[in-house]
Design a protein around this motif. Sequence first.
Motif, PDB file in Angstrom:
ATOM      1  N   ASP A  98     -62.372 -14.790  28.547  1.00 40.35           N
ATOM      2  CA  ASP A  98     -63.795 -14.849  28.228  1.00 40.35           C
ATOM      3  C   ASP A  98     -64.174 -16.287  27.854  1.00 40.35           C
ATOM      4  O   ASP A  98     -63.595 -16.892  26.951  1.00 40.35           O
ATOM      5  CB  ASP A  98     -64.108 -13.903  27.060  1.00 40.35           C
ATOM      6  CG  ASP A  98     -65.561 -13.972  26.669  1.00 40.35           C
ATOM      7  OD1 ASP A  98     -66.411 -13.575  27.475  1.00 40.35           O
ATOM      8  OD2 ASP A  98     -65.850 -14.446  25.550  1.00 40.35           O
ATOM      9  N   SER A 125     -63.501 -21.947  36.713  1.00 37.48           N
ATOM     10  CA  SER A 125     -64.637 -21.302  37.377  1.00 37.48           C
ATOM     11  C   SER A 125     -65.394 -20.436  36.378  1.00 37.48           C
ATOM     12  O   SER A 125     -64.839 -19.993  35.377  1.00 37.48           O
ATOM     13  CB  SER A 125     -64.135 -20.438  38.537  1.00 37.48           C
ATOM     14  OG  SER A 125     -63.255 -19.438  38.053  1.00 37.48           O
ATOM     15  N   GLY A 126     -66.667 -20.228  36.655  1.00 41.09           N
ATOM     16  CA  GLY A 126     -67.484 -19.355  35.806  1.00 41.09           C
ATOM     17  C   GLY A 126     -67.988 -20.009  34.538  1.00 41.09           C
ATOM     18  O   GLY A 126     -68.469 -19.329  33.631  1.00 41.09           O
ATOM     19  N   THR A 127     -67.904 -21.358  34.449  1.00 41.03           N
ATOM     20  CA  THR A 127     -68.327 -22.039  33.210  1.00 41.03           C
ATOM     21  C   THR A 127     -69.550 -22.929  33.434  1.00 41.03           C
ATOM     22  O   THR A 127     -69.908 -23.697  32.545  1.00 41.03           O
ATOM     23  CB  THR A 127     -67.180 -22.892  32.653  1.00 41.03           C
ATOM     24  OG1 THR A 127     -66.804 -23.879  33.635  1.00 41.03           O
ATOM     25  CG2 THR A 127     -65.974 -22.045  32.319  1.00 41.03           C
TER      26      THR A 127
END
Length: 748
Positions: free
Chosen positions: A499, A530-532
Amino acid sequence: MTTEGKYKVDSTRMGRKFFIVLAFIAAGALEWAAAGNQLKPNKTSPANLNTGRDSPALTLAFRPPGLGFTIEPNVQRNARSSVVPDSNYGSEEEKKSDEFFKSSGRGDFKSAVDDYMGGKYEEAAGKLARFIAVHPKSPLLEEAYYMRAEALYMTGVDKKTLPETIEAFIAATSLYPSSEHAPRAKFRLAEIYFDHGMAVEALPAYDWLAKKPGNKYMVRGLLGRAKVFMSSKLYYEASNELEKVLLFYPKSPEAREAKFKIAEAFFMMGRYADSIRAFDAAGKRWPEYLMADKEALFSYASANLKADKPEKAREIFSELLNIYPDSREGREALNKIADIWLAKGDKASAAKLLGMLARTSPETEEGLRARLKLASLGQKPEKLLSKSDAFLGLYPAYFEPLATYDDVIKKHPDQSPAPEAMYQKALMFYKDRRYAESISVVNEVMTGYPALSESRQLLELVKANISAMIRVYHEQGGNYEVLDAYYKNFDPYMRDVKDVETRMIIAEAYLETGMYTRAAEKFADLANSSGTARYLDRIYYGWGRAAAALGRYGEAARVLEKFEALAIKGGSIYAAPAMVELGGVYENLKDASKATAAYMAAMKADENGPTWTYALYRTGLVQKDGGRYDEALKSFSDVIKRRGSAPGSDAGPAGDAYFQRVDAAFLSKRYDLAVKFVDAALKANPGSPKKAWALYLKSSCLAGLNEDEKSVETSRTLAKGGPPQVYKDAALASVGGFEWKEKNSDLF
């Protein structure tokens, strides 16, 4: 018409249907009664029929296809009925009948039916399994498959019989999908799946029912789909299914259930006002049904509580408690009523209600929660319960919170209150400054309950503990090795966290506790993950701060320069503080022009906030250090104007700007201004630790202005004051020198 002619039938039309009726009339009667009718299940003889040879109702003699049989009724009560063969049939035909009877397996099937009708479901299921194996081509095979599944269902489905029952229903519906018994079998299968926690498997069966035209379980299929969606927290989809029931089947018995389920779905979606309206309308139309559904009552009360209607919520919770005092919902209602009293500030009433629940149901999940709430209240300084309560052994959780936590953790490790007890125990240790023990308990929570390893509450508690430990260790001489060891203990749990928000909390904890190398590594890892993307400004700001703290100014500048465009355009709360941080980096790189530009950009990004003041203060320092005293004086004066004239402390930039202005005037040899600025600084900051320095500078300025008497008087004031000793000694020397000069004036 003769008796014989009246009752003569064709076995090819009668035989198969007759057994269908016998086999399923019991299940139909039970279902009819379950729907609210007056008929009650009677396992012995649900239809008052018996197919045995000595049956008081009727006796049948079967013949091969094409041959008939007659049923002769007996009108006398308790007399036997008998089958009277037609005069056309002889002994040869009877032999053929017996052969057909045996080859079709009707005798075995009939025996199973007798067991089923007599309530011997387990025996019936066994006989039907053997029948299927021995008579694979029997015309009764379809009925055998469905009856076997029904018999297993009637036996009672538990963990032991679950696989066999599911297999039986799947086999029947797969082999004979067009059977008239298929809808009920599909419904049974769906309910078995759902009741045993297999909602995903239940959904296809409910789908089949909802989409199969003309079957009487269509509405139950829609309700079943809604149940599955509710259990999967897909509340919007659930409400859609329920609205279909109300739209297409408004007069069906299921419409009532759908109305209440929609109200529950609204509650779970957080639409509390809609939920209350739906419950109000349904409860007004079907008040008895609402009172009979404890789950609906609990949701109704909870919706009112969430909608900030505590009195209405308390009224419904109280009714629920009165009707269902021993139910899970009733016990939890008592917890909720206590919460309402707590919110109103009546902690004593809440404690007594919680004590009642803890005393009557101490080992239930609701009772455990009540005990934990009592233990939490017991940690607070105010005393809600008397010593006599403790003496009488009442409310032990309140008076012995730590013992309560240990008891819940030890006896109920698999229930949800256990990790909550561990968290409260860790929090209690933290409040008692037992930081190492607190972290140890958090470690146990993360180890024992991996799903909680990313809990923000736990990570924040770790952060608080370690921050407190740093303060303590710093006071004790900086024993950071111990602190580092604790962090290493948590690395296994923090390393695999995915998370992004949680990973940032971990990185920021490293930063705030002085572990800059680890902080920089964590932020760099986040920036390359990734995803940040939407968190990059926060990540780069933390990374830049960590690199700057490590003295890696080139790396810090490279990261923080990404905020230059954001500071001009706006759009990030980190732009202004990042540019201030960048200004400090440039100062350390001895690049005054870039430092000033960074501070100016920070001021532009936060024109009315605290960053503006600090950035201008730092700009003044750069200007002063560069010998640009007039610009520095203006910058410090503007900082002071922003602060106002109220007395304060020089701990912040606004307070220190007074003294920096003194220094800039002194360095530019504008002694008159310096003296004036000293008086203003001491008036605004009378308790400042820089007071001695300012007085010493004032004395020097007065001497530079040839105002010797004033200079000496200032030095005398300084000499009588407290520390710092260096300025006191200098003042004493200055006074002594002046007095000697006065005595020997003729030498000059």
